[in-house]
Design a protein around this motif. Sequence first.
Motif, short mmCIF file in Angstrom:
data_model
loop_
_atom_site.label_atom_id
_atom_site.label_comp_id
_atom_site.label_asym_id
_atom_site.label_seq_id
_atom_site.Cartn_x
_atom_site.Cartn_y
_atom_site.Cartn_z
N MET A 84 27.88 24.11 18.59
CA MET A 84 28.42 24.08 19.95
C MET A 84 27.35 23.59 20.91
O MET A 84 27.64 22.86 21.86
CB MET A 84 28.90 25.48 20.35
N LYS A 85 26.12 23.97 20.65
CA LYS A 85 25.02 23.50 21.50
C LYS A 85 24.96 21.97 21.46
O LYS A 85 24.91 21.32 22.51
CB LYS A 85 23.69 24.11 21.02
N VAL A 86 25.00 21.42 20.26
CA VAL A 86 24.94 19.96 20.12
C VAL A 86 26.15 19.30 20.81
O VAL A 86 26.01 18.30 21.52
CB VAL A 86 24.90 19.56 18.62
N ALA A 87 27.32 19.92 20.62
CA ALA A 87 28.54 19.36 21.23
C ALA A 87 28.45 19.34 22.76
O ALA A 87 28.82 18.36 23.41
CB ALA A 87 29.76 20.16 20.77
N THR A 367 37.69 21.75 28.37
CA THR A 367 36.81 20.87 27.58
C THR A 367 36.03 21.72 26.58
O THR A 367 35.95 21.41 25.39
CB THR A 367 35.82 20.13 28.50
N SER A 368 35.48 22.81 27.07
CA SER A 368 34.69 23.70 26.22
C SER A 368 35.56 24.33 25.13
O SER A 368 35.13 24.49 23.99
CB SER A 368 34.06 24.78 27.11
N ALA A 384 36.58 33.11 28.92
CA ALA A 384 35.36 33.33 28.14
C ALA A 384 34.50 32.08 28.05
O ALA A 384 33.31 32.16 27.77
CB ALA A 384 35.73 33.83 26.75
N HIS A 385 35.10 30.91 28.31
CA HIS A 385 34.32 29.68 28.23
C HIS A 385 33.42 29.46 29.45
O HIS A 385 32.56 28.58 29.43
CB HIS A 385 35.24 28.48 28.02
N LYS A 437 45.67 21.34 26.14
CA LYS A 437 45.07 20.99 27.43
C LYS A 437 43.60 20.60 27.30
O LYS A 437 42.99 20.15 28.26
CB LYS A 437 45.15 22.21 28.37
N ALA A 438 43.04 20.82 26.13
CA ALA A 438 41.60 20.60 25.95
C ALA A 438 41.26 19.11 25.96
O ALA A 438 42.03 18.29 25.55
CB ALA A 438 41.12 21.25 24.67
#
Length: 438
Positions: A84-87, A367-368, A384-385, A437-438
């Motif tokens: 997730m960090k890389v993304a 997006t997250s 939570a995002h 929706k993402a």
Amino acid sequence: MENELKHELFKLHPMLKKITNKDTIFWENTKWMKKAKTDLFSMEEVDDAEETLKRFSSYLKVAFPELEESDGFIESSIQAIPNMKVALEKEFGTSIAGQFILKCDYALPISGSIKARGGIYEVLKHAERLAIANSLLKKEDDYAVLATEKLRAFFQQYTIAVGSTGNLGLSIGIMGKKLGFNVVVHMSSDAKEWKKALLREKGATVIEYEADYSVAVENGRKEAEQDPMCHFIDDENSKDLFSGYAVAAKRLKVQFEKANILVDEAHPLFVYLPCGVGGGPGGVAYGLREIFGEHVHIFFAEPVASPCMTIGLMTDLHDEISVEDIGLDNKTEADGLAVGRASKFVGKVMETYISGCYTVKDEELFTSLGLAMESEGLFLEPSAHAGMFGPIQLMKNGQSYLEKHNLADKMEHATHLIWATGGSMVPQEMREEYLKKA
Ligand SMILES: *Cc1c(COP(=O)(O)O)cnc(C)c1O
């Protein structure tokens, strides 16, 4: 709010203009102190809460077989999320030094959100108080006795009421009904249908409002005052809720030790907490700062439409200013954070504890949501995002904070703890809708 005062505030705090325009902001709290302090609350109350939860573990194991594995403790794990960090780095074109750790409160047993801490604790504490006062329980007893018909029949005489945007109601409702209480949940217009349906299925009374959270709470409080057999769980003022949330910090310390995650001068810890009225993130922040001191840097995350804690702290007006006062509508898909007026109690306590606040747009939350699913196979509810944007905000807008606190050269050894506050109970069709929706 009077126009003259408003004019004055905008002059004093130019950032309010950006907030009004729904631009995202990063606000640094200049009242932060190395050694934070407050007269309004103490660690003793947190220790008490921890002890109370221990006494209840034998009951909780009987009442919720899912808790067998954790020996009756309601706790969540920590998990590294390097993908997730890389993304996020790729999506937002920034590189972030330090490791990403997720605090998995979305997976807390019983109610699948951070509210399984404070909310459940206050219900248990209330039940204990009543049972002891009526000579049905002693602190030395095996609390499994609370699962018997005799005790359930006793609690049926009493009512617990609460105002909520959804998740607090869910926690109080599930726990309260399990013990035998009548439960009345006053739900704001943001509350999702599935949360109301689930509560009704559990036997709680759900009262729906067209209005927002503050109105639901106010009505709940008023109605409860007229009934001496009713206990109102006051999300805006409750120290019990706050204590229950704060226990998380003591347990996190142990989890970090087991996982060899250091927090000290050379290994700063950054924590990002989604914030609604303030109790959940406030309790956790209080506990973490008492335990890790100046080496933990805490940021609250709010939607651009509902930055109530940000404006309350910035202006020192706390609950005397609402997001509506500055022209915002408090409408967000992050239903758990749709709060227009912050808790004064929490805001006051937090004055010297937290490092700052930032806001996120709903689009960014989605997006997250997509990135987390793609990169880690992880589903969290939109609220939570909000925490996921902390490290990006810090890198993009927090450089002066890092320099001021001599952190810039320590970031390689930093931990970014993202508090994932909810999501495991979201039904499959809702998940699909969110992911679309993402
Ligand atoms: C309630 C909630 C929060 C924030 O907690 P507050 O006590 O309202 O500040 C954050 N995330 C989720 C998912 C929540 O339900």
